[in-house]
Motif scaffolding. Structure first.
Motif, PDB file in Angstrom:
ATOM      1  N   MET A   1       0.848  -1.192   0.000  1.00 38.99           N
ATOM      2  CA  MET A   1       0.000   0.000   0.000  1.00 38.99           C
ATOM      3  C   MET A   1       0.882   1.240   0.000  1.00 38.99           C
ATOM      4  SD  MET A   1      -2.795   1.138   2.887  1.00 38.99           S
ATOM      5  CE  MET A   1      -3.559   2.750   2.810  1.00 38.99           C
ATOM      6  N   LYS A   2       0.610   2.160  -0.917  1.00 36.35           N
ATOM      7  CA  LYS A   2       1.419   3.363  -1.037  1.00 36.35           C
ATOM      8  C   LYS A   2       1.142   4.301   0.133  1.00 36.35           C
ATOM      9  CE  LYS A   2       2.528   7.202  -4.129  1.00 36.35           C
ATOM     10  NZ  LYS A   2       2.202   7.884  -5.397  1.00 36.35           N
ATOM     11  N   LYS A   3       2.201   4.820   0.700  1.00 39.10           N
ATOM     12  CA  LYS A   3       2.037   5.727   1.823  1.00 39.10           C
ATOM     13  C   LYS A   3       1.585   7.111   1.352  1.00 39.10           C
ATOM     14  CE  LYS A   3       5.528   3.723   4.925  1.00 39.10           C
ATOM     15  NZ  LYS A   3       6.728   4.020   5.741  1.00 39.10           N
ATOM     16  N   MET A   4       0.794   7.763   2.206  1.00 41.27           N
ATOM     17  CA  MET A   4       0.421   9.145   1.947  1.00 41.27           C
ATOM     18  C   MET A   4       1.544  10.068   2.404  1.00 41.27           C
ATOM     19  SD  MET A   4      -3.638   9.352   2.879  1.00 41.27           S
ATOM     20  CE  MET A   4      -3.448   8.691   4.529  1.00 41.27           C
ATOM     21  N   GLN A   5       1.505  11.293   1.913  1.00 44.80           N
ATOM     22  CA  GLN A   5       2.514  12.282   2.245  1.00 44.80           C
ATOM     23  C   GLN A   5       1.952  13.244   3.297  1.00 44.80           C
ATOM     24  OE1 GLN A   5       5.663  12.114   0.878  1.00 44.80           O
ATOM     25  NE2 GLN A   5       4.847  10.224  -0.037  1.00 44.80           N
ATOM     26  N   LEU A   6       2.649  13.314   4.459  1.00 41.57           N
ATOM     27  CA  LEU A   6       2.274  14.249   5.512  1.00 41.57           C
ATOM     28  C   LEU A   6       3.399  15.252   5.687  1.00 41.57           C
ATOM     29  CD1 LEU A   6       0.564  15.220   7.951  1.00 41.57           C
ATOM     30  CD2 LEU A   6       1.796  13.548   9.352  1.00 41.57           C
ATOM     31  N   VAL A   7       3.041  16.531   5.611  1.00 35.46           N
ATOM     32  CA  VAL A   7       4.017  17.596   5.831  1.00 35.46           C
ATOM     33  C   VAL A   7       3.645  18.353   7.107  1.00 35.46           C
ATOM     34  CG1 VAL A   7       4.939  19.777   4.963  1.00 35.46           C
ATOM     35  CG2 VAL A   7       4.606  17.862   3.396  1.00 35.46           C
ATOM     36  N   LEU A   8       4.630  18.488   7.985  1.00 34.52           N
ATOM     37  CA  LEU A   8       4.461  19.273   9.202  1.00 34.52           C
ATOM     38  C   LEU A   8       5.252  20.569   9.072  1.00 34.52           C
ATOM     39  CD1 LEU A   8       3.865  19.879  12.219  1.00 34.52           C
ATOM     40  CD2 LEU A   8       5.812  18.392  12.801  1.00 34.52           C
ATOM     41  N   ASP A  28       2.917   3.232   9.727  1.00 35.49           N
ATOM     42  CA  ASP A  28       3.241   3.018   8.314  1.00 35.49           C
ATOM     43  C   ASP A  28       2.296   3.750   7.367  1.00 35.49           C
ATOM     44  OD1 ASP A  28       5.334   1.191   8.992  1.00 35.49           O
ATOM     45  OD2 ASP A  28       3.811  -0.353   9.346  1.00 35.49           O
ATOM     46  N   LEU A  29       1.534   4.682   7.860  1.00 38.14           N
ATOM     47  CA  LEU A  29       0.554   5.370   7.017  1.00 38.14           C
ATOM     48  C   LEU A  29       1.163   6.459   6.153  1.00 38.14           C
ATOM     49  CD1 LEU A  29      -2.531   5.823   9.401  1.00 38.14           C
ATOM     50  CD2 LEU A  29      -2.377   4.372   7.371  1.00 38.14           C
ATOM     51  N   TYR A  30       2.203   7.138   6.661  1.00 40.85           N
ATOM     52  CA  TYR A  30       2.697   8.349   5.994  1.00 40.85           C
ATOM     53  C   TYR A  30       4.213   8.324   5.803  1.00 40.85           C
ATOM     54  CZ  TYR A  30      -1.807  10.520   7.278  1.00 40.85           C
ATOM     55  OH  TYR A  30      -3.136  10.808   7.426  1.00 40.85           O
ATOM     56  N   ASP A  31       4.617   8.958   4.713  1.00 41.74           N
ATOM     57  CA  ASP A  31       5.972   9.484   4.613  1.00 41.74           C
ATOM     58  C   ASP A  31       5.905  10.896   5.182  1.00 41.74           C
ATOM     59  OD1 ASP A  31       7.423   7.378   3.482  1.00 41.74           O
ATOM     60  OD2 ASP A  31       6.650   7.845   1.483  1.00 41.74           O
ATOM     61  N   ILE A  32       6.728  11.172   6.193  1.00 47.46           N
ATOM     62  CA  ILE A  32       6.589  12.428   6.932  1.00 47.46           C
ATOM     63  C   ILE A  32       7.759  13.351   6.625  1.00 47.46           C
ATOM     64  CG2 ILE A  32       6.402  13.460   9.230  1.00 47.46           C
ATOM     65  CD1 ILE A  32       5.299  10.759  10.209  1.00 47.46           C
ATOM     66  N   THR A  33       7.424  14.598   6.314  1.00 47.60           N
ATOM     67  CA  THR A  33       8.419  15.649   6.101  1.00 47.60           C
ATOM     68  C   THR A  33       8.154  16.779   7.086  1.00 47.60           C
ATOM     69  OG1 THR A  33       8.570  15.124   3.738  1.00 47.60           O
ATOM     70  CG2 THR A  33       9.402  17.273   4.444  1.00 47.60           C
ATOM     71  N   GLU A  95      12.207  28.271   2.149  1.00 48.69           N
ATOM     72  CA  GLU A  95      13.506  28.870   1.860  1.00 48.69           C
ATOM     73  C   GLU A  95      14.453  28.558   3.003  1.00 48.69           C
ATOM     74  OE1 GLU A  95      15.453  33.312   1.442  1.00 48.69           O
ATOM     75  OE2 GLU A  95      13.476  32.959   0.546  1.00 48.69           O
ATOM     76  N   ALA A  96      15.631  28.006   2.670  1.00 51.54           N
ATOM     77  CA  ALA A  96      16.614  27.644   3.682  1.00 51.54           C
ATOM     78  C   ALA A  96      17.448  28.851   4.084  1.00 51.54           C
ATOM     79  CB  ALA A  96      17.514  26.529   3.162  1.00 51.54           C
ATOM     80  N   ASP A  97      18.235  28.685   5.143  1.00 49.47           N
ATOM     81  CA  ASP A  97      19.077  29.779   5.618  1.00 49.47           C
ATOM     82  C   ASP A  97      20.069  30.240   4.566  1.00 49.47           C
ATOM     83  OD1 ASP A  97      17.817  29.770   8.051  1.00 49.47           O
ATOM     84  OD2 ASP A  97      19.287  28.454   9.021  1.00 49.47           O
ATOM     85  N   ASP A  98      20.490  29.329   3.689  1.00 51.10           N
ATOM     86  CA  ASP A  98      21.462  29.695   2.657  1.00 51.10           C
ATOM     87  C   ASP A  98      20.811  30.285   1.410  1.00 51.10           C
ATOM     88  OD1 ASP A  98      20.240  27.505   1.525  1.00 51.10           O
ATOM     89  OD2 ASP A  98      22.041  26.238   1.497  1.00 51.10           O
ATOM     90  N   GLY A  99      19.477  30.472   1.442  1.00 51.25           N
ATOM     91  CA  GLY A  99      18.769  31.067   0.313  1.00 51.25           C
ATOM     92  C   GLY A  99      18.194  30.074  -0.670  1.00 51.25           C
ATOM     93  N   SER A 100      18.528  28.805  -0.544  1.00 53.49           N
ATOM     94  CA  SER A 100      18.015  27.807  -1.482  1.00 53.49           C
ATOM     95  C   SER A 100      16.544  27.509  -1.190  1.00 53.49           C
ATOM     96  CB  SER A 100      18.836  26.517  -1.381  1.00 53.49           C
ATOM     97  OG  SER A 100      18.773  25.983  -0.079  1.00 53.49           O
ATOM     98  N   ALA A 101      15.824  27.121  -2.261  1.00 55.40           N
ATOM     99  CA  ALA A 101      14.389  26.845  -2.140  1.00 55.40           C
ATOM    100  C   ALA A 101      14.145  25.340  -2.080  1.00 55.40           C
ATOM    101  CB  ALA A 101      13.629  27.464  -3.302  1.00 55.40           C
ATOM    102  N   THR A 102      13.119  24.947  -1.349  1.00 53.90           N
ATOM    103  CA  THR A 102      12.730  23.544  -1.207  1.00 53.90           C
ATOM    104  C   THR A 102      11.216  23.446  -1.311  1.00 53.90           C
ATOM    105  OG1 THR A 102      14.591  23.122   0.281  1.00 53.90           O
ATOM    106  CG2 THR A 102      12.832  21.484   0.252  1.00 53.90           C
ATOM    107  N   GLU A 103      10.736  22.396  -1.998  1.00 54.56           N
ATOM    108  CA  GLU A 103       9.303  22.160  -2.091  1.00 54.56           C
ATOM    109  C   GLU A 103       8.984  20.749  -1.621  1.00 54.56           C
ATOM    110  OE1 GLU A 103       7.175  23.001  -5.619  1.00 54.56           O
ATOM    111  OE2 GLU A 103       8.272  24.832  -6.100  1.00 54.56           O
ATOM    112  N   ALA A 104       7.767  20.573  -1.158  1.00 58.05           N
ATOM    113  CA  ALA A 104       7.305  19.241  -0.769  1.00 58.05           C
ATOM    114  C   ALA A 104       5.798  19.166  -0.975  1.00 58.05           C
ATOM    115  CB  ALA A 104       7.643  18.955   0.699  1.00 58.05           C
ATOM    116  N   GLY A 105       5.353  18.041  -1.559  1.00 59.32           N
ATOM    117  CA  GLY A 105       3.930  17.834  -1.758  1.00 59.32           C
ATOM    118  C   GLY A 105       3.304  17.141  -0.562  1.00 59.32           C
ATOM    119  N   TYR A 106       1.991  17.323  -0.407  1.00 53.02           N
ATOM    120  CA  TYR A 106       1.328  16.712   0.741  1.00 53.02           C
ATOM    121  C   TYR A 106      -0.042  16.171   0.368  1.00 53.02           C
ATOM    122  CZ  TYR A 106      -1.465  21.037   1.135  1.00 53.02           C
ATOM    123  OH  TYR A 106      -2.309  22.090   0.890  1.00 53.02           O
TER     124      TYR A 106
END
Length: 830
Positions: A1-8, A28-33, A95-106
Motif C-alpha cells: 500500500m502506497k504511503k500518503m505524504q504528511l508535511v508538518l 506506516d501510514l505516511y511518509d513524513i516531512t 527557503e533555507a538559511d542559505d537562500g536555497s528553495a525547497t518544495e514538498a507535496g502533501y
C-alpha cells in the motif's frame, strides 16, 4: 500500500508531539516531512530559562535529536522556513538559511507554527540589544549580552519575564523588571500571592517598576551601531538599559495560514480556526495544533492543551476518527525562580463565590480556594503547591466538597486521614491518590498509567518513566509526584533523577551511586585511589566532586580514610560560617538547648573581648556570635574551649542541633522528659558528619512546642512513650516529617533514631537532605531496615556508634580531643 505524504510545518513541541502520537497509532501510514525554521531538532522550550540561568545546557533540553528523525524515517528540513502554501497543488514552498528553495507535496498538511513574541510599538524597538524571548537564538543573544554589559531591563512581569530577569541576574547583570500592571503575574496570581512573590524576588536582588508605561527606548550615546542605552517612561523618568528583553506576551503565528486563504478570524481572537477534529474550518486536508490555533474562540498558550490537541489530531490523521477536542480546563503550576506557584480556574473570584484563605506571610505560604455552590471553581497557591493537583482534580470533576470543607486548606493527606480513607499520617501522598488522578497535567497522564508502565516495563528511573509515559517531560512541575510513585512502586531500587544517572560532576561520567558503590566494593580509602579506579578525567578533581568523595570515604571507612580539610567547603575548613561581609559566625554547642550561667558568662566575655557586633539566639536554641574576624577565630575557639564549650557544628554537613521543649521536667502538659532525651541524642550524635545538615527536635507532648514535625528526626512524647518522625525540613520549601514508628523507652529512641541516621549516612548522596533521600528510596524501604528488621536496626546503630567513638571537637585541631570523652555516650565507653 502506497504511503500518503504528511508535511508538518513547525518543529516545536506541539507538532512533534502530534507526530509521536501518530507513529503509535499508524506507523506506516505516511511518509513524513518536517520543516523547522530553527537549525535544531525539537527541544523543550519551557526549559530555555534554566539554560539562560546557567543551570542546563542546550543538549540537555533536546527532546528529539537529529538521530531520532533519521531513525523514524522522517525527512527534516532544519533551518528552513516555509514561505508559501499552494493549496491548489498541495505543495509547500520553503527557503533555507542559505537562500536555497525547497518544495514538498502533501496529502495531509499539519500546521504547528506556534506563536511570536508581542513587541509593542515602542519607538526604538529596532535598536540593537532589544530582544524578544522565545527561542534558542534569543537565549544565546541574552547570554552573550550578559557577558558584556551591566544594565538589563525586562518589560513584562509574567512568568517569561521573571525567568528572563532571574537568568540575567544570575549571570551578573543589574536587572529591573518593568510592568504595566498593578502587580506581577496577574494572569496567574492574585494580588496577595503576587506581593509575596515580588518580595521574595526583591530579596534576591531583582528590582521592579510597576504600573509604568514605557514611552521609548533610547539609543546609547556614542554607539556606532545604534544600540539601546536607556528606557524612558510616560512620566519622563529614565533608567539605563544596555539590554532590553520584551516579554509582554505572545501572539498566534497565523500569517502563513492566512496568506494561504485559511480562515484566521478577526477581532479579539485571532489564530488558525479549527474544528473539534483539529481540521482547519477552511480546508479539511489541513490540520493545525498548538499556539497558532483558535478553537471555539480560545487560543491556548500552555503546554497541556497543546498536547491534548496533538492526541486528537493524531487520531484523525491515523484515520481512526473517534477523537474530539472539546477544549481544556487549564491549571498553571510553575516554579518561578525556585519558588512554587499554582493557579487554576476562576481564582479571581466573583460576586457569587466565596473564599477560603490561608495567608502566612512570614512562613511564605498562601492558599486561596474559590468556591461556588460547594464546589471548587478556582485556586491560587504560593510556596506550598503540593496539593494543587488535588484541588485541580476536585475542580475538574466538580466534586461537592461540603464534607471536606473544614479540612480542605490543610491538604489531601490531612483531609483523607480525617475522613478515614487514606491510612496513617505518614502515607506517601502520591501512593494515596486514586489511579484516575492526573499526575502530569501537561501530558494528561494519570497515576494508573504511570504505575502500570513501571510494573510492566520494569522502569526504575525518572528518565525511563518520561520516555514511556511522557509524565514529567514537559514543565517538570510533577517530577516530585512521579518520583514518589517510583519510590512507592519499586522501593529502594529507584534512584532519583540527577543521582542514579547524572554524573557527579564534569570530571567523570560516573554517578554518586556508582562512585559510592565502588568505594565500598574495592575498599578505597583515599581520593587518589578513587580517581585511579574510576578513571577520573581531572587528576585533582574539582570543587563539586572532591567534597562528595571525601564524605563517601570517611563515612564508609571512618577509622581508615583520612579526612581531607582541603576537600571541604570554606565553612567546614574554618569551622565557622562565613558571612556576606567576609566575617564569620561562631556557635558554641548547648546540649539540648540547655546552658549554664558560667557558659553564658564565657560567651559574654568572648563577645566583649573580640568585639563581636551581633549576638543572636538561633532558631535551634543556640547563641550565635556574628561578625567574628577570621584572624580571631583560633583565639575565640580556644577561649570557649577553655570554658568547657565545644563546637555547635553550625557550619557543617553534620549534626546541628537537638531542639527541645521544657518537657515533663517543668511543663504541666509534658508527658516525657524532653530536655533529658534531647541531651542524650545530641551527645550520642556529637561530631556526626552526614550527606547534609541534620536537625533533631524532642517535644515532651503532642502539643509539639519544639516543632519536631519539620526536623530530620522528630521525637514527640506521648503517654506511653514516643512517636518518631523522619524526613522533615523547615527550609525554603517546608517538608512535613513522616511518621516512622512508636517506641516505649529512651533507649529505643536512641536506637531507632541512630539507625535511621546511619542508613541515611550510608545511602544518601552528598548534599541530599533526609526529605529528598526519603523521596528517592521511599518510607517503606526505611521502615523495612529500621523498624521491621531488628537485626538490621541494631547493626546500623552499632555502626553509627563505632563511627563516632573517636568523636572530637573540630575546634581542637591540634589536640587529640581526649577531654571530650565526657560527651561520648556511656555505651561507647565500653
Amino acid at each position: 500500500m502506497k504511503k500518503m505524504q504528511l508535511v508538518l510545518v513547525g518543529n516545536g513541541m506541539a507538532g512533534i508531539r502530534t507526530i509521536e502520537e501518530l507513529l503509535k497509532l499508524g506507523p506506516d501510514l505516511y511518509d513524513i516531512t518536517v520543516f523547522g525554521a530553527e537549525p535544531h531538532g525539537n527541544y523543550n522550550r519551557i526549559l530555555l530559562s534554566p539554560v539562560l540561568a546557567g543551570e542546563m545546557s542546550l543538549p540537555e533540553i533536546m527532546l528529539n535529536d537529529l538521530d531520532w528523525y533519521r531513525d523514524k524515517g522522517i525527512t527534516l528540513h532544519a533551518g528552513c522556513k516555509v514561505t508559501k502554501i499552494d493549496r491548489a497543488r498541495r505543495r509547500v514552498i520553503a527557503e533555507a538559511d542559505d537562500g536555497s528553495a525547497t518544495e514538498a507535496g502533501y496529502d495531509r498538511l499539519l500546521l504547528a507554527t506556534g506563536s511570536t513574541p508581542f513587541i509593542p510599538p515602542i519607538p526604538g524597538r529596532e535598536l540593537r540589544g532589544v530582544l524578544g524571548y522565545r527561542d534558542i537564538a534569543d537565549t544565546e543573544a541574552m547570554i552573550d549580552a550578559a557577558g558584556k554589559y551591566r544594565h538589563a531591563v525586562v518589560i513584562g512581569a509574567g512568568l517569561l519575564g521573571l525567568e528572563a530577569a532571574n537568568g540575567l541576574m544570575l549571570r551578573g547583570m543589574d536587572v529591573t523588571v518593568v510592568h504595566l500592571g498593578e502587580w506581577i503575574m496577574e494572569r496567574q496570581l492574585d494580588e496577595a500571592a503576587a506581593g509575596m512573590l515580588q518580595a521574595s524576588l526583591e530579596a534576591k536582588g531583582m528590582k521592579f517598576l510597576l504600573a509604568r508605561d514605557t514611552e521609548a527606548l533610547l539609543p546609547a550615546s556614542g554607539e556606532g551601531e545604534a544600540r539601546v542605552g536607556a528606557v524612558r517612561f510616560r512620566d519622563g523618568a529614565e533608567i539605563p538599559a544596555d539590554l532590553v528583553v520584551v516579554a509582554a506576551g505572545i501572539r498566534p503565528n497565523y500569517a502563513l495560514a492566512e496568506s494561504a486563504g485559511l480562515y484566521c478570524g478577526s477581532g479579539r481572537v485571532r489564530g488558525i480556526h479549527v474544528s473539534d477534529t483539529l481540521q482547519t474550518v477552511t480546508d479539511p486536508r489541513v490540520y493545525a495544533v498548538g499556539e497558532c490555533v483558535a478553537h471555539r474562540g480560545v487560543a491556548y498558550g500552555l503546554v497541556a492543551p497543546l498536547f491534548e490537541q496533538g492526541k486528537v489530531c493524531a487520531n484523525h490523521l491515523a484515520n481512526l476518527g473517534i477523537g474530539r477536542y472539546e477544549g481544556s480546563v487549564t491549571s498553571t503550576k510553575l516554579k518561578v525562580t525556585g519558588i512554587d506557584v499554582f493557579s487554576a480556574g476562576e481564582f479571581g473570584g466573583g460576586p457569587d463565590t466565596e473564599e477560603i484563605v490561608l495567608h502566612d506571610r512570614q512562613g511564605g505560604v498562601y492558599k486561596r480556594l474559590v468556591l461556588r455552590d460547594s464546589r471548587i471553581v478556582g485556586s491560587v497557591l504560593y510556596g506550598d503547591t503540593a496539593d494543587g493537583a488535588w484541588y485541580f482534580q476536585l475542580m475538574k470533576e466538580r466534586q461537592d466538597i461540603h464534607e471536606l470543607r473544614d479540612h480542605l486548606m490543610f491538604g489531601h493527606s490531612f483531609a483523607s486521614t480525617r475522613l478515614g480513607d487514606a491510612g496513617h499520617k505518614g502515607e506517601n501522598r502520591a501512593a494515596s491518590m486514586p489511579d484516575g488522578a492526573e499526575v502530569c497535567g501537561c501530558n494528561g497522564v494519570c497515576k494508573g498509567t504511570i504505575v502500570k508502565a513501571i510494573k510492566e516495563q520494569g522502569l526504575f528511573s525518572l528518565d525511563e518513566v518520561k520516555k514511556h509515559t511522557k509524565a514529567a517531560s514537559s514543565c517538570g512541575s510533577c517530577t516530585g509526584l512521579v518520583e514518589q510513585l517510583l519510590a512507592s512502586t519499586v522501593g529502594g531500587a529507584y534512584q532519583a533523577v540527577g543521582t542514579r544517572d547524572k554524573p557527579v560532576c564534569g570530571c567523570t561520567e560516573h554517578s554518586h551511586k556508582v562512585v559510592r558503590e565502588a568505594i565500598v566494593k574495592h575498599r578505597l580509602t583515599t581520593r587518589e585511589a578513587v580517581f585511579g579506579t574510576l578513571n577520573w578525567k581531572a587528576p585533582d578533581g574539582c570543587e563539586k566532586c572532591r567534597p562528595a568523595i571525601n564524605y563517601y570515604l570517611i563515612s564508609s571507612f571512618p577509622h581508615e580514610a583520612k579526612d581531607d580539610p582541603q576537600s571541604r567547603f570554606i565553612n567546614e575548613r574554618a569551622h565557622a560560617n562565613i558571612q556576606k561581609d567576609g566575617t564569620y559566625s561562631v556557635v558554641p554547642r548547648m546540649w539540648g538547648g540547655l546552658t549554664t550561667p558560667s557558659e553564658l558568662r564565657a560567651i559574654a566575655d568572648a563577645a566583649e573581648k573580640y568585639q563581636v557586633p551581633t549576638v543572636k539566639v538561633t532558631g535551634g536554641q543556640r547563641i550565635d556570635l556574628l561578625g567574628v574576624k577570621k584572624e580571631d577565630l583560633p583565639a575565640i575557639w580556644a577561649d570557649l574551649n577553655a570554658a568547657g564549650m565545644v563546637s555547635g557544628h553550625a557550619y557543617g554537613k553534620s549534626i546541628r542541633t537537638v531542639k527541645t521543649c521544657v518537657g515533663a521536667e517543668h511543663c504541666r502538659f509534658g508527658t516525657q522528659l524532653a530536655m533529658d532525651m534531647g541531651v542524650k541524642l545530641e551527645r550520642m550524635l556529637f561530631d556526626m558528619y552526614a550527606p547534609h545538615k541534620v536537625k533533631l527536635a524532642v517535644s515532651g507532648c503532642p502539643r509539639n512546642c519544639a516543632e519536631a514535625g519539620i526536623k530530620d528526626v522528630g521525637v514527640i512524647g506521648v503517654d506511653s512513650g514516643y512517636e518518631l518522625y523522619v524526613g522533615g525540613n523547615g527550609g525554603i520549601k517546608t517538608e512535613v516529617a513522616q511518621y516512622l514508628c512508636k517506641v516505649g523507652s529512651d533507649e529505643e529512641v536512641m536506637e531507632y533514631a541512630g539507625a535511621f541516621l546511619q542508613l541515611y549516612r550510608e545511602e544518601g548522596w552528598y548534599l541530599e537532605r533526609t526529605c529528598h533521600y526519603l523521596e528517592r528510596v521511599g518510607l517503606d524501604h526505611v521502615k523495612a531496615r529500621v523498624v521491621a528488621d531488628g537485626d538490621s536496626r541494631r547493626a546500623l546503630h552499632a555502626r553509627l556508634l563505632d563511627a563516632l567513638k573517636d568523636a572530637r571537637d573540630p575546634w581542637q585541631t591540634s589536640r587529640e580531643g581526649d577531654r571530650l570523652r565526657q560527651f561520648i555516650p556511656l555505651a561507647l565507653e565500653a
